[in-house]
Structures are given as C-alpha cells and as structure tokens.
Scaffold this active site. Structure first.
Site, PDB file in Angstrom:
ATOM      1  N   PRO A 173     -73.647  15.512  27.671  1.00 16.75           N
ATOM      2  CA  PRO A 173     -73.435  14.939  29.003  1.00 16.75           C
ATOM      3  C   PRO A 173     -73.725  13.442  29.018  1.00 16.75           C
ATOM      4  CG  PRO A 173     -75.466  16.248  28.921  1.00 16.75           C
ATOM      5  CD  PRO A 173     -74.747  16.469  27.626  1.00 16.75           C
ATOM      6  N   GLN A 225     -72.618  20.121  34.277  1.00 21.83           N
ATOM      7  CA  GLN A 225     -74.059  19.907  34.359  1.00 21.83           C
ATOM      8  C   GLN A 225     -74.415  19.509  35.786  1.00 21.83           C
ATOM      9  OE1 GLN A 225     -76.290  16.353  32.896  1.00 21.83           O
ATOM     10  NE2 GLN A 225     -77.326  17.772  31.512  1.00 21.83           N
ATOM     11  N   TYR A 240     -85.810  13.711  36.001  1.00 21.73           N
ATOM     12  CA  TYR A 240     -85.122  13.909  37.280  1.00 21.73           C
ATOM     13  C   TYR A 240     -85.840  15.023  38.054  1.00 21.73           C
ATOM     14  CZ  TYR A 240     -81.795  10.776  35.168  1.00 21.73           C
ATOM     15  OH  TYR A 240     -81.239   9.667  34.592  1.00 21.73           O
ATOM     16  N   ARG A 264     -81.119  22.192  30.442  1.00 27.14           N
ATOM     17  CA  ARG A 264     -81.530  21.071  29.596  1.00 27.14           C
ATOM     18  C   ARG A 264     -82.979  20.736  29.917  1.00 27.14           C
ATOM     19  NH1 ARG A 264     -79.027  15.221  27.773  1.00 27.14           N
ATOM     20  NH2 ARG A 264     -78.260  16.193  25.906  1.00 27.14           N
ATOM     21  N   ARG A 283     -73.746   9.318  22.102  1.00 27.17           N
ATOM     22  CA  ARG A 283     -73.235   7.975  21.767  1.00 27.17           C
ATOM     23  C   ARG A 283     -72.150   7.984  20.690  1.00 27.17           C
ATOM     24  NH1 ARG A 283     -79.023   5.626  20.939  1.00 27.17           N
ATOM     25  NH2 ARG A 283     -79.232   7.799  20.296  1.00 27.17           N
TER      26      ARG A 283
HETATM   27  C1  FMN Z   1     -74.286   6.521  28.658  1.00 33.96           C
HETATM   28  C2  FMN Z   1     -75.150   7.718  28.632  1.00 33.96           C
HETATM   29  C3  FMN Z   1     -75.231   8.535  29.751  1.00 33.96           C
HETATM   30  C4  FMN Z   1     -76.008   9.692  29.731  1.00 33.96           C
HETATM   31  N1  FMN Z   1     -76.007  10.544  30.797  1.00 33.96           N
HETATM   32  C5  FMN Z   1     -76.607  11.741  30.721  1.00 33.96           C
HETATM   33  C6  FMN Z   1     -76.439  12.724  31.732  1.00 33.96           C
HETATM   34  O1  FMN Z   1     -75.719  12.530  32.688  1.00 33.96           O
HETATM   35  N2  FMN Z   1     -77.087  13.897  31.601  1.00 33.96           N
HETATM   36  C7  FMN Z   1     -77.893  14.160  30.533  1.00 33.96           C
HETATM   37  O2  FMN Z   1     -78.468  15.229  30.449  1.00 33.96           O
HETATM   38  N3  FMN Z   1     -78.043  13.248  29.538  1.00 33.96           N
HETATM   39  C8  FMN Z   1     -77.401  12.081  29.603  1.00 33.96           C
HETATM   40  N4  FMN Z   1     -77.489  11.185  28.552  1.00 33.96           N
HETATM   41  C9  FMN Z   1     -78.276  11.552  27.365  1.00 33.96           C
HETATM   42  C10 FMN Z   1     -77.370  12.125  26.276  1.00 33.96           C
HETATM   43  O3  FMN Z   1     -76.792  13.346  26.695  1.00 33.96           O
HETATM   44  C11 FMN Z   1     -78.139  12.362  24.972  1.00 33.96           C
HETATM   45  O4  FMN Z   1     -79.175  13.276  25.207  1.00 33.96           O
HETATM   46  C12 FMN Z   1     -78.728  11.081  24.397  1.00 33.96           C
HETATM   47  O5  FMN Z   1     -77.813  10.003  24.477  1.00 33.96           O
HETATM   48  C13 FMN Z   1     -79.114  11.282  22.932  1.00 33.96           C
HETATM   49  O6  FMN Z   1     -77.999  11.678  22.168  1.00 33.96           O
HETATM   50  P1  FMN Z   1     -77.228  10.650  21.172  1.00 33.96           P
HETATM   51  O7  FMN Z   1     -78.264  10.160  20.198  1.00 33.96           O
HETATM   52  O8  FMN Z   1     -76.176  11.503  20.507  1.00 33.96           O
HETATM   53  O9  FMN Z   1     -76.669   9.555  21.999  1.00 33.96           O
HETATM   54  C14 FMN Z   1     -76.736  10.009  28.582  1.00 33.96           C
HETATM   55  C15 FMN Z   1     -76.654   9.181  27.470  1.00 33.96           C
HETATM   56  C16 FMN Z   1     -75.860   8.059  27.471  1.00 33.96           C
HETATM   57  C17 FMN Z   1     -75.768   7.217  26.226  1.00 33.96           C
END
Ligand code: FMN
Ligand code: FAD
Length: 762
Positions: free
Chosen positions: A417, A494, A575, A623, A717
C-alpha cells in the site's frame, strides 16, 4: 617502535608477527597468561576467502596453516529422523591449539618476545614486568578484556548477553561434513554444531535455549555430569565415541554468548583488536577470522609511521564497518539458534533451508551456485506443496500460487500500500487508475490500495482516498474492474483512520505540517501528540468509538460493492487503531487501555464488525507495527500475541510492518530489516504473513518464501521506480510461466534476448 601486546590469542600473535616482519627493528613483546600448549576450545573454521587474505599478509603463516587443514564442502543437517545435505560451502578447520602453535613459532622465528604464564592486570600493570614506555599498547586480551574495562569511559563498550546456553566440547567422532544435529525431547530442543579439525578430533558445541536447559536439569550439573548428559543426548549419532572437555578452568560448564561492541577502538596509544573490540556468534564461524583481519589492517596502517591518531582512526573506521556488517549477520544467526523451537516443527526441507539462509547473507541464488542439485530439490519440494504440477519444471518459490480462503494469487509478490495523496475529496482519480492499473499489469499477484479512509476526518491529508461516499465506490469499482479485466492480479482494499496523524498537508507541501486552513478535529485514544508539529488530539469517548466502528463497517460494505478481492485493516504506523495498540500513545485507564488485551479491545471490535459483513470466502489481513523500536513499546513477542488475537477474530494474514508509532524510535535498518518480525509472527503465532520493508530483489523474495519467513512479500518503493518489477524478475530468473499482458509480448521477447546475451557474453 616499542609495542606491548596483552594477550597471545590469534589477534595478538598475528599482529606481533606481521609488525616484526614489516620492520625487524620493532621491539615487540606479547604477554600471555596461559602456557603455550594450554588449549581452551577446540577447532576454528576459515572460509576460502579468509585464507586468501592470510596468504596476502604472510605467505609463511598461510602455508603452515593450510598444510594443517581439514577441508569440507557439505553441510549435513540431522532433524526429525532425516539427514539433508547441501554442498559447496568450502570451509576448512584447524585446531585452535595448532593455529596458536603456528603463530607462536612464527613470532619466535621473527624475534618477537613471548612471555607466557604472565597475567597482566591491565595496561597500567605492564611496568611491573619492565614493560613501561611503549609507543603502542595492543589490547588483544579477548572478549573479557581487562584493558577495555579499565578505559571503559573512552572505549564505550556495549555488551549484550545471548539467551541460549552452550558448551564447547570435542569428540573423536570423525565428521565428514559440517554437521548440525537437532533433537527434540520432552525437555525442549537441543542442537550440536560439529566439524572435524584434524585427523582424529572434532569440535562438538552443544547449545539450547534457556528453558530447555533448565528443564533438562543442566543448570544443576557440574562439568563431568554435563559431558555425560550431552553424550547420552547425542548417543544415537556418536557411534560409541566420547565427548570431551578441556575447559576445566572455567567456573561454569555452560556459557552464554557475549556480543561485544565498542564506541571507540583506541584511546591515546592503547588500541583494541580481536574479541576485545568485537565478537561475532560462533555459528557464523568468524571470530578468529575477524581477529586476524584486524591484525592485518592494524599492521598495514602502521607500516609507514607511528601510531598516530590518523593511523589508528583509519584502522578503526575500516574494521568497525566490517565488524558491524558481520555482527548483523551473526545476530540473525544467533537469534535463529536461540529461537530454534520456533522452527523445529517445520518440515525438514524448510527447516534446513531456513537454517542455511538464517544470517540473510546466504541467498537463494547463492545456494544454487553452491549446490544446484540441492537447490533444485528445494524448489521441487516447495512447488509440490502448491497446486503446480509436480512433474513440470518447478517454478522459483516466488512464482508459486498461494491461497487465502477462496482467493488464490498467482505468485507471492505484493504491491505494498502506498498513499499517493492524489485524490479529489476522497475520490480516487485517473492518477489512481493509471498508477494501480500499471502495477496490476506488472505481474504481481496482489495489489493493495493505499490507506483508504473511512470518513473525511479519517484522512491524513486532503489528498487521501476515501470510502464514505457513493462516488468513491464508483471510482474504486472502475479501478477494480480494470485490474480484473486486464490482469491476473487480485486487489485488496486497505482501510484505515489517521487518528493523531491526521489533518496535515500532502508530503510535498511540508512534513508533518498542519493545514493552513480547514483543519479538522483529530482524535486518538489519549490526548497525546504524535509529534511536536502535529495536532493535539482529543481523547475518544465510547460514542466516538461506536461511530468510527460503524464507519469502518460502512466502508467495508462499499468495498464489497466495488468488487475488491480482499480487505486489509490498517493497524500500523501510529494511525488511529495502531495508536490504541501501542502503550506509547494509549494512556487510557478504562477497559481500552493498560494491558495489551485492553489496548487491543477496540481494534478487535472494529475488525470483528468488518469481518461479520465481509464475505466469508474473501480473506482479510491486518497490518501491524510489530515493534515500536522504543524501550517500553510493542515488541516482537507482543506482535505474536497481537497476531494471535486477530487470527482468532478471523484474520487470514498479518502484514508485518514496524515502527512509525513514535518519534523516539530507533529502528535498525538494513536489507529485509522487518522480515525477522514476520518470521517470528508466522512461526510462533502460526498465521500466514506478508513481509515488507527493504525487500528489493527477487533473490530475497525467493529466500523469504522458501524459508517460511513469510507467505507473501510486499514491495513498496521498488514498485515506484519499476512498475514492472515482477515481469523483470521473471525474465531475469528465466521463469517461462509468468503471464505477460498480450500487448507487451514484443517487449518480453526483447528483454529475454538481451538478458540471454548478457549471460552468454563473457
Ligand atoms: C509513498 C509511500 C506511501 C505509503 N503509504 C502507505 C499506506 O498508505 N499504507 C501503508 O500501510 N503503508 C504505506 N507505506 C509504507 C509501505 O507500504 C511500506 O511498508 C514501506 O515503504 C516499506 O517498504 P519498501 O521498503 O518496499 O518501500 C507507504 C510508503 C511509501 C513509500
Ligand atoms: C564456542 C565457540 C566457538 C568458536 N568457534 C569459532 C570458529 O569456528 N571460528 C572462529 O573463527 N572463531 C570461533 N570462535 C571465536 C574465537 O575463539 C575468537 O573470536 C578468537 O579466538 C578471537 O581471538 P582473540 O585473539 O581476539 O581473542 P582470544 O582468542 O580470546 O585470545 C585472548 C588471549 O588473551 C589472553 N589474556 C586475556 N586476559 C589476559 C591478561 N589479563 N593477561 C594476559 N593474557 C590475557 C587469553 O589467555 C587469550 O589467550 C569461537 C568462540 C566460541 C566461544
């Protein structure tokens, strides 16, 4: 240069001989409390790479060491009546005594003064032996370094004591492979790490967790009784060979591993080397290697001048980084053995794979390079557990399907997400259609929407998507229908509420910045500000809770209307629901605060109400932040309890994230840094998990899935920079079974040809 070394272990002796070799005019004395032939401990292991470093440093020592070696390639794992062998590990063993004798002899040949059976209290004591006035004092006095203790304020030592118990024994059993025995009995789980280091002697380290150790009554046994009891335990494998101890000097037969780190490695002209500076758990077999490589680095920086602060800081910088890198891997490895009771009921194939990849340094493709037959067997075994036909070429673990209730995803990759902050009054826009639609075409098995909010006040920013108006349902339905029509991906909604983190600007207009106007009232379990710049929330009343719960239920119903395959409740990252779970932000004194059971009461109420309207055949996940990374906050053990509670309420999977619950957090970042929490939750709570966080490579996804550290891997990412991450991974792994959009097939052919050319061009 006049150099005094305290401690004649591998670090001290090797440094002494390298310095003397570089300049015979150096006046070097090693003071060691033991006699030259005292042997405490048995064998040590070196990898082929380490031996190359030794060859470059001093070819004479290298020759003597390598001519005394016992080599092996295989690791044999004995577990639950099975023996699983994996090859290609390339290690060599030598008796510690033999190694010390070689180093002592080389020191003597070069003219280093060796004083044995001389205990120096610490560096202030050297003048008692006529050794005052050195240019450099080297503390090579091991993990319990007295020199380090004397200068503790300067070195800033940080010692961490492991929870498992171990005893370092020897045996005459001639092991042909590096062998692990795992044994489960009514007292618990016991393991032995064994390898041969000369013609007729092998190391035999027995280890177990504290509970098993106490239950077996080991806490009440002296050394002889411990050896006898260990022999009895491993008798079925020892073929009549005895176990032996040479540690009669120790006060206690059993030890606990002490991880040593120091803030600084030198102070004035006193410098730390080897175990005095750092230790790495014996299960990665790197303590002696690190100690001797310290000696090489220190000798190198001193080769062209005296022990200046610049030279010693160059040594410190180089070696501290290397030691930290290894200590991270060693910590993972140590924790695996400490928590082996978590894995013992995995099937032997998965148990062994989990063991081999425990440090997160050995990956899936590493194992393939080492032993393709072993890895092929793992892939066949893994694929046979799913619906893939067993006779076909087994797909890599990440490309096996996975089912939750009535939903089956084609592979284990999840688009995590990610809030795009691009909605219009909560309505997802064309941006979302293109963004999520593209990721659906990426080949990932599951797409999770950004946190979609259950009311205007539940949003983080005015740009967040919502699910509280009819137009939201219509816009989401358009996206869901695109995903279903044009891809094989499933799509999960979500749902969340921002709580104390709400009513702020979109990130590119300011970080944690309240709106210039139009702020709404924010609510939370307690009136606790999340960050100084954020709003002070109002503590929720029971009426607020009922309203919020009903909003989640209404949004769930809209999610059904929009056609989502799966639903995820956001209880992470500080949150609203997360802030109920963590004691850092929940200070309530009613039945919703205090114990974990109380703190979970409202999130579980919301989850239960949603589950009761969400269709039975469709799965739901939650989550969570599995740790707050703050002393006194949620821990991995709490996460297991949280997962169990949601599992009992009908959750089908737990999406294991961490942190973002407190500005005081100290996360330990690194590759796959949250995956150990997923591993703990999955294997202790017995519930499927989604791992997330710094997972960037297909190799990592394969290893996580095959080892049973998670059932699905979410990548956030990486999907922002490479929307077609899964298609690229399939092409790189040569996996032909991946479904590509028909419109993109020309791109597939070109990519596969390019990759093939790269692989065959030298
Ligand atoms: C731009 C952005 C927006 C995010 N928005 C959410 C979100 O809406 N809900 C959520 O549970 N996590 C959100 N996250 C967290 C990601 O789901 C993830 O847990 C976090 O980026 C680590 O994973 P990665 O190392 O693959 O980026 C967001 C992350 C990024 C980079
Ligand atoms: C169970 C177990 C298994 C291990 N297996 C491996 C392995 O397979 N491979 C590997 O590489 N490493 C292994 N190690 C780690 C390895 O033993 C150490 O990392 C290594 O010995 C470090 O070398 P060192 O010279 O820094 O310290 P040490 O070897 O501890 O040497 C320190 C020396 O200083 C002397 N000394 C201490 N205090 C004083 C004093 N006050 N005065 C005079 N002398 C003093 C001691 O007698 C000792 O000889 C294992 C460790 C354990 C506990």
């Amino acid at each position: 240069m006049k150099i005094n070394l305290i401690g004649g272990g591998p670090a001290g002796l090797y440094f002494a001989l390298l310095m003397k070799k570089s300049d015979p005019a150096h006046d070097i004395t090693v003071t060691e409390r033991n006699a030259p032939d005292d042997t405490f401990g048995w064998g040590v292991v070196f990898s082929d790479q380490t031996l190359e470093n030794f060859r470059a440093a001093d070819v004479e020592t290298w020759e003597r060491i390598t001519s005394s070696f016992v080599h092996w390639d295989d690791i044999d794992v004995h577990v639950r009546g099975r023996v699983i062998t994996s090859g290609g590990h390339g290690f060599a063993g030598i008796a510690r005594k033999k190694l010390l004798n070689i180093l002592q002899q080389r020191c003597a040949d070069l003219g280093v003064a060796l004083r044995f059976q001389t205990e120096v209290r610490d560096d202030s004591d050297l003048n008692r032996f006529g050794l005052a006035g050195a240019d450099l004092i080297v503390a090579a006095d091991g993990a319990n370094s007295a020199v380090r203790a004397r200068h503790a304020l300067r070195f800033g030592p940080d010692l961490d004591i492991g929870t498992a118990r171990f005893i370092w024994l020897g045996t005459t059993f001639p092991f042909e492979a590096f062998t692990f025995y795992f044994l489960e009995n009514p007292h618990g789980v016991f393991q032995a790490h064994c390898y041969r280091f000369d013609e007729d002697t092998s190391t035999f380290i027995v280890e177990c967790d504290d509970t098993s150790w106490r239950r077996a009554g080991y806490d009440r046994l002296d050394l002889d009784a411990t050896v006898t009891a260990s022999e009895a335990l491993f008798r079925p494998w020892l073929a009549g060979h005895r176990l032996m101890s040479n540690a009669r000097h120790l006060a206690e037969p059993w030890s606990r591993f002490v991880r040593v780190r120091n803030r600084a490695w030198f102070h004035g002209n006193v410098v730390l080397v080897g175990d005095a500076a750092h230790t790495a758990h014996f299960s990665v077999g790197s303590g002696t290697k690190l100690a001797m490589e310290d000696a090489i680095a220190l000798a190198r920086v001193l080769a062209h001048g005296g022990p200046t602060a610049e030279a010693l800081s160059a040594y410190q910088d180089e070696r501290m980084t290397e030691a930290l890198r290894l200590q991270n891997a060693a910590r993972n490895s140590m924790q695996w053995f400490e928590t082996v009771t978590r894995y013992i009921s995995l099937e032997p194939e998965q148990f062994t794979y989990s063991l081999l990849t425990r440090s997160q340094r050995v990956s899936h493709e590493n194992l393939r390079l080492r032993d393709p037959a072993y890895l092929g067997g793992v892939q066949r075994w893994f694929a046979a557990r799913t619906t893939s036909p067993a006779d076909a070429e087994p797909p890599p673990p990440m490309f096996t399907p996975f089912s939750l209730r009535g939903m089956t995803v084609a592979n284990r990759v999840v688009v995590a997400p990610m809030d795009m902050y691009s909605a219009d009054e909560g309505t997802p826009t064309d941006f979302h259609l293109v963004h999520l639609g593209t990721r659906a075409l990426s080949g990932a098995g599951l797409i999770i929407t950004e946190m979609t909010c259950t009311s205007p006040q539940a949003r983080i920013t005015p740009g967040c998507t919502g699910m509280y108006r009819p137009e939201h349902v219509a816009a989401w339905r358009r996206i869901v229908e695109f995903v279903h029509r044009h891809s094989a991906a499933k799509i999960c909604l979500q749902l969340g509420h921002s709580g104390a983190k709400g009513s702020i600007k979109v990130p590119w207009e300011g970080t944690d910045a309240p709106l210039d106007d139009g702020n709404w009232e924010v609510i939370a379990p307690s009136a606790v500000r999340h960050a100084p710049s954020l709003h002070l929330p109002r503590a929720m009343t029971r009426a607020d809770m009922t309203r919020i719960r009903d909003e989640f239920v209404a949004a769930t119903r809209m999610g059904i209307d929009a056609g989502f395959d799966m639903l995820e409740l956001h209880c992470a990252h500080g949150y609203l629901l997360s802030s109920f779970i963590t004691p850092l932000s929940n200070h309530r004194d009613d039945e919703y605060g205090g114990s974990l059971e109380n703190r979970l009461r409202f999130p579980l109420e919301v989850f239960g109400a949603m589950r009761s309207v969400w269709p039975d055949e469709r799965p739901m996940s939650v989550r969570i932040s599995a740790t707050d990374w703050v002393e006194g906050g949620v821990t991995g053990d709490d996460a297991v309890a949280i997962a169990r509670a949601f599992g009992a309420a009908g959750a089908d999977a737990v999406h294991v994230s961490t942190g973002q619950t407190s500005v005081d957090a100290h996360p330990v970042y690194g590759r796959m840094y949250q995956t150990p929490f997923s591993d703990q939750v999955r294997n202790e709570a017995g519930i499927p998990t989604i791992a997330v966080g710094a997972i960037t490579e297909a190799d990592q996804v394969n290893a996580i899935i095959a080892a049973g550290r998670a059932d699905l891997c979410a990548l956030a990412r990486p999907h922002l920079t490479d929307p077609f991450w899964t298609l690229h991974a399939a092409a790189e792994l040569g996996y032909a079974g991946q479904r590509w959009p028909a419109q993109y097939l020309a791109g597939r052919q070109q990519l596969e040809r390019t990759l093939q050319r790269k692989a065959t061009t030298p």
